[in-house]
Design a protein around this motif. Structure first.
Motif, PDB file in Angstrom:
ATOM      1  N   LEU A   8      -3.342  -6.212  -1.008  1.00 40.47           N
ATOM      2  CA  LEU A   8      -2.759  -5.265  -0.050  1.00 40.47           C
ATOM      3  C   LEU A   8      -2.695  -3.856  -0.632  1.00 40.47           C
ATOM      4  O   LEU A   8      -1.772  -3.085  -0.350  1.00 40.47           O
ATOM      5  N   LEU A   9      -3.661  -3.526  -1.454  1.00 41.45           N
ATOM      6  CA  LEU A   9      -3.736  -2.208  -2.077  1.00 41.45           C
ATOM      7  C   LEU A   9      -5.189  -1.961  -2.425  1.00 41.45           C
ATOM      8  O   LEU A   9      -5.888  -2.872  -2.882  1.00 41.45           O
ATOM      9  N   SER A  10      -5.675  -0.757  -2.185  1.00 40.73           N
ATOM     10  CA  SER A  10      -7.053  -0.433  -2.521  1.00 40.73           C
ATOM     11  C   SER A  10      -7.104   0.857  -3.314  1.00 40.73           C
ATOM     12  O   SER A  10      -6.120   1.615  -3.383  1.00 40.73           O
ATOM     13  N   LEU A  11      -8.254   1.132  -3.897  1.00 41.73           N
ATOM     14  CA  LEU A  11      -8.420   2.363  -4.679  1.00 41.73           C
ATOM     15  C   LEU A  11      -8.355   3.604  -3.796  1.00 41.73           C
ATOM     16  O   LEU A  11      -8.145   4.718  -4.310  1.00 41.73           O
ATOM     17  N   ASP A  12      -8.537   3.437  -2.499  1.00 37.55           N
ATOM     18  CA  ASP A  12      -8.467   4.570  -1.573  1.00 37.55           C
ATOM     19  C   ASP A  12      -7.048   4.929  -1.183  1.00 37.55           C
ATOM     20  O   ASP A  12      -6.825   5.923  -0.487  1.00 37.55           O
ATOM     21  N   ASP A  13      -6.075   4.127  -1.634  1.00 37.81           N
ATOM     22  CA  ASP A  13      -4.687   4.344  -1.229  1.00 37.81           C
ATOM     23  C   ASP A  13      -3.937   5.295  -2.141  1.00 37.81           C
ATOM     24  O   ASP A  13      -2.757   5.575  -1.902  1.00 37.81           O
ATOM     25  N   PHE A  14      -4.579   5.771  -3.200  1.00 34.06           N
ATOM     26  CA  PHE A  14      -3.889   6.686  -4.125  1.00 34.06           C
ATOM     27  C   PHE A  14      -4.917   7.549  -4.843  1.00 34.06           C
ATOM     28  O   PHE A  14      -6.100   7.192  -4.940  1.00 34.06           O
ATOM     29  N   ARG A  70     -10.742  -5.694 -11.928  1.00 36.99           N
ATOM     30  CA  ARG A  70      -9.799  -6.784 -11.695  1.00 36.99           C
ATOM     31  C   ARG A  70      -9.309  -6.786 -10.249  1.00 36.99           C
ATOM     32  O   ARG A  70      -9.109  -7.856  -9.652  1.00 36.99           O
ATOM     33  N   LEU A  71      -9.134  -5.606  -9.682  1.00 30.56           N
ATOM     34  CA  LEU A  71      -8.753  -5.518  -8.273  1.00 30.56           C
ATOM     35  C   LEU A  71      -9.864  -6.067  -7.383  1.00 30.56           C
ATOM     36  O   LEU A  71      -9.600  -6.787  -6.409  1.00 30.56           O
ATOM     37  N   ALA A  72     -11.105  -5.742  -7.718  1.00 25.59           N
ATOM     38  CA  ALA A  72     -12.239  -6.246  -6.941  1.00 25.59           C
ATOM     39  C   ALA A  72     -12.310  -7.772  -7.016  1.00 25.59           C
ATOM     40  O   ALA A  72     -12.637  -8.448  -6.028  1.00 25.59           O
ATOM     41  N   ILE A  73     -11.990  -8.337  -8.183  1.00 24.33           N
ATOM     42  CA  ILE A  73     -11.972  -9.794  -8.334  1.00 24.33           C
ATOM     43  C   ILE A  73     -10.911 -10.401  -7.422  1.00 24.33           C
ATOM     44  O   ILE A  73     -11.150 -11.387  -6.713  1.00 24.33           O
ATOM     45  N   SER A  74      -9.725  -9.802  -7.437  1.00 22.68           N
ATOM     46  CA  SER A  74      -8.654 -10.305  -6.583  1.00 22.68           C
ATOM     47  C   SER A  74      -9.009 -10.189  -5.111  1.00 22.68           C
ATOM     48  O   SER A  74      -8.740 -11.101  -4.317  1.00 22.68           O
ATOM     49  N   GLU A  75      -9.609  -9.088  -4.724  1.00 18.32           N
ATOM     50  CA  GLU A  75      -9.998  -8.892  -3.322  1.00 18.32           C
ATOM     51  C   GLU A  75     -11.029  -9.934  -2.894  1.00 18.32           C
ATOM     52  O   GLU A  75     -10.966 -10.469  -1.787  1.00 18.32           O
ATOM     53  N   MET A  76     -11.984 -10.233  -3.765  1.00 18.13           N
ATOM     54  CA  MET A  76     -13.015 -11.193  -3.416  1.00 18.13           C
ATOM     55  C   MET A  76     -12.443 -12.605  -3.278  1.00 18.13           C
ATOM     56  O   MET A  76     -12.769 -13.339  -2.337  1.00 18.13           O
TER      57      MET A  76
END
Length: 563
Positions: free
Chosen positions: A229-235, A277-283
């Protein structure tokens, strides 16, 4: 969870056996559950627990503060350490009652350090009390006055303390959502250069706290098997500077190059791996996403590339630097890397047992699980005796006494290795002797003892210990070439021995001085097994390959806490 799923045949076999009235295991399990609930209730203070200024003796507090600063604070930055130390010393010297906000922060620091204080987790009850006090303080409905950096610090510390001590730690991902929104409302998601002018000190502290919030958001969603529930585009907040805390006293501090150690080295290393690591979680956990093998390999390659660069940089650090990361800090960094690596490939572990295409994943899972267990349990024999000094005592105690992700993943690693051992036995079709990994057998034996040590240190859930005993019974049976019918009595014997041992220990802890408790235990003896809920009525099918947390909120996740 794949590790448990590989042993579903045990659960299918044991359930009808233990419903047999001749088996004591089911009765003993129910008694253990009752005793566990009683112990947990006795540990929990009254609600609300009104915050007080009472603190432990200063020598004990000094020790706990030192543990916290050399462990958690270096990895997830919360304080400006010189300021914290100044306020800490002033608290003991003050004649007037100190500021309650700081007292609460200090008690949470003490609670976070408590599992690492000794092997027995002797401060468990105190740690729970401190967390309850903090929860009462945080719950006061003075919302606008709490939109401040110190309040964010308190909330972060509270989440960390809840996880490591085991006070509803499995629900932290839900609460972190509120923390993120509070930080966004305060503008921490925007880099300070985009906001009205502030001092460099405040700008760096805002970046540090946002950095820590990002790490909490990622690690808790991984533990819950839930979308980030967080992306690199959010900050657009930049990573903090590579600065020692003393440098922030300068009006215009100059950040060091990343190849020079600082008190931010570990936090910045984690941040550099954050996007992958965020990309891993998103996938793995995102809605509508499917973990393809090609994407898995691509993300693994990027994760390894990032980690290799970090390792190379840290290995070149000047060994005389006062800011050099210690053993706990480097182990914590390594754990986050291996945790992500294991999550990526575990989804393909079972298919790899029958499909050559996924053989690489099988090897990665086995190697990574072995490394995770060796770090958590260096005395297991996997680590050469002359190299065991490279393992932090703080890390080992946290793995055993703490209720956080480290302990959960270590147990998951054991189950995966046991699954590999079982697969090796079943795959063998030669005419000669079956050659097995002796180290995997040793790991399973050691994990059973490790689970028992967690019970001796105050864990009241006995089902993890029971399950490992059943796994060991199955693998031993395969090794001995037992027929299908011969497994049944072995399972029953293993279950009865496990629960008898657990029941005796829990009874000794409780003392059975409560009349109502004695009556309830006697009532279990008089009940029919048919009145119990199904012993193995537990759903192990997880949609999230990342979800290694054995303390899930689902009441069917029986390896977790008994609530």
């Amino acid at each position: 969870m794949v590790g448990v799923g590989m042993f579903m045949d045990i659960l299918d076999t044991v359930e009808p056996l233990l419903q047999d009235a001749n088996s004591r295991a089911l009765f003993d399990l129910q008694k253990c559950k009752l005793l566990g609930k009683f112990i947990k209730t006795r540990r929990s203070p009254a609600w609300p627990t009104i915050p007080t200024h009472n603190l432990p003796p200063k020598d004990l507090a000094d020790t706990l503060v030192g543990i916290y600063l050399r462990t958690f604070e270096a990895c997830t930055r919360v304080f400006h350490i010189p300021t914290f130390k100044r306020d800490y010393e002033a608290l003991w010297a003050a004649r007037a009652p100190p500021d309650m906000a700081f007292v609460i922060q200090l008690k949470l620091v003490l609670a976070i350090a408590a599992p690492m204080y000794d092997d027995e987790f002797s401060l468990r009850a105190s740690a729970i009390h401190w967390i309850y006090e903090a929860q009462t303080y945080i719950s006061e409905p003075d919302f606008k006055a709490r939109l401040s950096l110190p309040h964010l610090q308190t909330i972060i510390l509270h989440f960390m303390a809840r996880e490591v001590v085991g006070v509803e730690g499995g629900l932290i991902w839900i609460s972190v959502g509120g923390l993120i929104r509070t930080a966004v409302y305060m503008g921490l998601h925007r880099d300070p250069v985009n906001l009205p002018m502030r001092s460099n000190f405040v700008c760096e502290m805002r970046r540090r706290l946002w950095n820590t919030i990002l790490e909490l958001a990622l690690t808790t969603c991984m533990a819950a098997g839930a979308p980030p529930l967080l992306s690199l585009d959010d900050f657009d907040t930049s990573p903090p500077g590579n600065l020692d805390d003393e440098d922030l006293a300068s009006p215009d501090p100059i950040a060091k190059p990343l190849n020079q150690p600082s008190q931010m080295s570990i936090a910045l290393a984690l941040r550099s791996m954050f996007p992958v690591r965020l990309a891993i979680s998103e996938m793995l956990n995102g809605i509508g996403r499917h973990a393809t093998y090609e994407e898995t390999i691509r993300l693994e390659t990027e994760l390894r590339r990032q980690y290799k660069g970090i390792s190379k940089t840290m290995q070149a650090f000047d060994g005389d630097s006062a800011s050099l990361p210690n053993k706990f800090q480097t182990q914590a960094l390594d754990f986050q890397f291996r945790r992500s690596l294991l999550a990526l490939h575990t989804a393909f572990f079972v298919p790899a047992l029958t499909q050559e295409r996924y053989a690489f994943s099988r090897r990665v899972v086995v190697d990574t699980a072995t490394q995770i267990w060796a770090a958590a349990r260096p005395r297991s024999g996997l680590v050469l005796s002359h190299l065991r000094d490279s393992v932090s005592d703080d890390y080992v105690r946290l793995a055993k006494n703490g209720h956080g992700t480290l302990r959960q993943i270590a147990l998951s690693a054991v189950l995966l290795l046991a699954g590999e051992l079982k697969a090796q036995i079943k795959e063998d079709d030669s005419l000669g002797p079956v050659v097995l990994r002796r180290d995997f057998l040793d790991i399973l034996d050691d994990a059973i003892e490790w689970q028992w040590e967690t019970i001796e240190a105050g864990e009241v859930n006995t089902k993890g210990f029971l399950f490992l005993k059943l796994v060991k019974a199955q693998i031993s049976g395969f090794m001995e070439g037992l027929s299908r019918d011969q497994f049944a009595p072995r399972y029953v014997r293993a279950a009865e021995e496990a629960e008898e041992r657990c029941l005796a220990f829990l009874e000794s802890q409780v003392g059975l001085e409560q009349e109502d408790l004695r009556a309830d235990l006697q009532g279990i003896n008089e009940m029919s097994v048919n009145s119990f809920p199904d012993f193995m009525d537990f759903d192990f099918s997880m949609n999230y390959p990342m979800a290694f947390d054995l303390d899930m909120t689902d009441p069917k996740a029986w390896l977790g806490g008994i609530d």
